[in-house]
Write a protein that holds these residues in place. Sequence first.
Motif, PDB file in Angstrom:
ATOM      1  N   GLY A 212       0.837  -1.196   0.000  1.00  0.00           N
ATOM      2  CA  GLY A 212       0.000   0.000   0.000  1.00  0.00           C
ATOM      3  C   GLY A 212       0.871   1.244   0.000  1.00  0.00           C
ATOM      4  O   GLY A 212       1.965   1.262  -0.579  1.00  0.00           O
ATOM      5  N   ARG A 213       0.383   2.261   0.671  1.00  0.00           N
ATOM      6  CA  ARG A 213       1.137   3.504   0.779  1.00  0.00           C
ATOM      7  C   ARG A 213       0.873   4.134   2.133  1.00  0.00           C
ATOM      8  O   ARG A 213      -0.171   3.887   2.765  1.00  0.00           O
ATOM      9  CB  ARG A 213       0.785   4.483  -0.345  1.00  0.00           C
ATOM     10  N   VAL A 214       1.838   4.944   2.597  1.00  0.00           N
ATOM     11  CA  VAL A 214       1.730   5.596   3.902  1.00  0.00           C
ATOM     12  C   VAL A 214       2.052   7.079   3.759  1.00  0.00           C
ATOM     13  O   VAL A 214       2.744   7.501   2.825  1.00  0.00           O
ATOM     14  CB  VAL A 214       2.681   4.952   4.937  1.00  0.00           C
ATOM     15  N   ARG A 215       1.547   7.825   4.710  1.00  0.00           N
ATOM     16  CA  ARG A 215       1.848   9.261   4.806  1.00  0.00           C
ATOM     17  C   ARG A 215       2.059   9.591   6.275  1.00  0.00           C
ATOM     18  O   ARG A 215       1.324   9.120   7.140  1.00  0.00           O
ATOM     19  CB  ARG A 215       0.717  10.103   4.218  1.00  0.00           C
ATOM     20  N   TYR A 216       3.062  10.450   6.526  1.00  0.00           N
ATOM     21  CA  TYR A 216       3.387  10.837   7.896  1.00  0.00           C
ATOM     22  C   TYR A 216       2.914  12.271   8.144  1.00  0.00           C
ATOM     23  O   TYR A 216       3.112  13.153   7.310  1.00  0.00           O
ATOM     24  CB  TYR A 216       4.892  10.737   8.138  1.00  0.00           C
ATOM     25  N   ARG A 217       2.333  12.473   9.320  1.00  0.00           N
ATOM     26  CA  ARG A 217       1.876  13.798   9.736  1.00  0.00           C
ATOM     27  C   ARG A 217       2.535  14.155  11.055  1.00  0.00           C
ATOM     28  O   ARG A 217       2.302  13.508  12.076  1.00  0.00           O
ATOM     29  CB  ARG A 217       0.350  13.830   9.884  1.00  0.00           C
ATOM     30  N   SER A 218       3.370  15.192  11.013  1.00  0.00           N
ATOM     31  CA  SER A 218       4.095  15.637  12.200  1.00  0.00           C
ATOM     32  C   SER A 218       3.745  17.091  12.466  1.00  0.00           C
ATOM     33  O   SER A 218       4.290  18.005  11.837  1.00  0.00           O
ATOM     34  CB  SER A 218       5.609  15.495  11.992  1.00  0.00           C
ATOM     35  N   LYS A 222       3.387  17.613   6.725  1.00  0.00           N
ATOM     36  CA  LYS A 222       2.763  16.433   6.128  1.00  0.00           C
ATOM     37  C   LYS A 222       3.660  15.963   4.984  1.00  0.00           C
ATOM     38  O   LYS A 222       4.011  16.739   4.093  1.00  0.00           O
ATOM     39  CB  LYS A 222       1.368  16.764   5.604  1.00  0.00           C
ATOM     40  N   SER A 223       4.030  14.689   5.023  1.00  0.00           N
ATOM     41  CA  SER A 223       4.899  14.153   3.986  1.00  0.00           C
ATOM     42  C   SER A 223       4.086  13.715   2.780  1.00  0.00           C
ATOM     43  O   SER A 223       2.852  13.608   2.830  1.00  0.00           O
ATOM     44  CB  SER A 223       5.701  12.959   4.530  1.00  0.00           C
ATOM     45  N   ALA A 224       4.781  13.439   1.706  1.00  0.00           N
ATOM     46  CA  ALA A 224       4.128  12.889   0.518  1.00  0.00           C
ATOM     47  C   ALA A 224       3.837  11.402   0.741  1.00  0.00           C
ATOM     48  O   ALA A 224       4.356  10.774   1.668  1.00  0.00           O
ATOM     49  CB  ALA A 224       5.022  13.092  -0.706  1.00  0.00           C
ATOM     50  N   CYS A 260       9.287  -9.944  10.658  1.00  0.00           N
ATOM     51  CA  CYS A 260       8.644  -9.008   9.734  1.00  0.00           C
ATOM     52  C   CYS A 260       9.648  -7.955   9.282  1.00  0.00           C
ATOM     53  O   CYS A 260      10.453  -7.463  10.076  1.00  0.00           O
ATOM     54  CB  CYS A 260       7.438  -8.323  10.386  1.00  0.00           C
ATOM     55  N   ALA A 261       9.559  -7.612   8.025  1.00  0.00           N
ATOM     56  CA  ALA A 261      10.374  -6.535   7.449  1.00  0.00           C
ATOM     57  C   ALA A 261       9.440  -5.483   6.869  1.00  0.00           C
ATOM     58  O   ALA A 261       8.463  -5.822   6.180  1.00  0.00           O
ATOM     59  CB  ALA A 261      11.306  -7.080   6.371  1.00  0.00           C
ATOM     60  N   VAL A 262       9.736  -4.215   7.144  1.00  0.00           N
ATOM     61  CA  VAL A 262       8.892  -3.110   6.699  1.00  0.00           C
ATOM     62  C   VAL A 262       9.726  -2.161   5.859  1.00  0.00           C
ATOM     63  O   VAL A 262      10.782  -1.692   6.305  1.00  0.00           O
ATOM     64  CB  VAL A 262       8.267  -2.353   7.896  1.00  0.00           C
ATOM     65  N   ASP A 263       9.261  -1.878   4.662  1.00  0.00           N
ATOM     66  CA  ASP A 263       9.860  -0.871   3.787  1.00  0.00           C
ATOM     67  C   ASP A 263       8.835   0.229   3.581  1.00  0.00           C
ATOM     68  O   ASP A 263       7.763  -0.016   3.023  1.00  0.00           O
ATOM     69  CB  ASP A 263      10.273  -1.474   2.442  1.00  0.00           C
ATOM     70  N   ALA A 264       9.166   1.422   4.052  1.00  0.00           N
ATOM     71  CA  ALA A 264       8.227   2.542   3.928  1.00  0.00           C
ATOM     72  C   ALA A 264       9.045   3.811   3.747  1.00  0.00           C
ATOM     73  O   ALA A 264       9.655   4.271   4.700  1.00  0.00           O
ATOM     74  CB  ALA A 264       7.335   2.647   5.159  1.00  0.00           C
TER      75      ALA A 264
END
Length: 264
Positions: A212-218, A222-224, A260-264
């Motif tokens: 899927g896709r993720v977005r970070y909000r700090s 807000k990231s892409a 588990c491996a996470v690529d984000a």
Amino acid sequence: MRCCARNAKAESQGPAASRQNGHHKAPGKAPKSGATNGSSMESSKKNLCEIHRSDGRRRRVLAASLLGAAVVAAVIALALFLVYRPMKPQATVARAGVYHLVSATTNGTNNSAATPYALSATVQFTLLLHNPSDRTAVVYDRLLAYVTYRGEMVAPPAQLPLVLQDPGADVAVSPLLGGDGGAPVPVSADAVDALHADCVAGRVQLRLVVMGRVRYRSGPFKSAWRDLYVRCDAILGLTVQAAAGGGGAGDVPLLEYPKCAVDA
């Protein structure tokens, strides 16, 4: 008599001498005018030099001000990045359920035709997502989950809803893969034989994949959108009877801690 004659001669020559003297004195005024012009040119040059010097000082002050502002902005940006920098989420499998995982191979009626091999599966994993950042929220979107056995997909992909994760929070996602019927999925003959052997040994390794896709909000930032790819290898204590949907079907034990491996 001689004195009178000299005086008369002097008087007769007086106007001419005076005119000659006036004629010779007139050019004497030119040097005074040239000196005045020279002094004015020197003063103009001095004024121009002062203007250039002041302009140079202004440029240096402006350059120093811009450089200082750039340094301050860089320091502020670095501080904000260190405070609000996003951290990729962590994942683990908390639970696994296998309701149906059997061979769905059918023998072809034509001897010349290749025998099709397939697996029918209905499995469910509980994926626990952890947000390690205390200041950054995470948004998961367009999530798609599927399960593989020995690198081959054994159940159709399932779509997951949008997930909002607060800073430092944990979110559990439990996709049901394969549905109730467990539609057959084509696989290789090696996969079918290996699954039977693994079930006899009571040790089956499945891989859960979430894309899927993720977005970070700090705070105000807000990231892409970024691509998300999660893969978890789980070793299950699955027997032949449980795989066929008999006794023991449903929750199965995790023999090892899932990796588990996470690529984000």
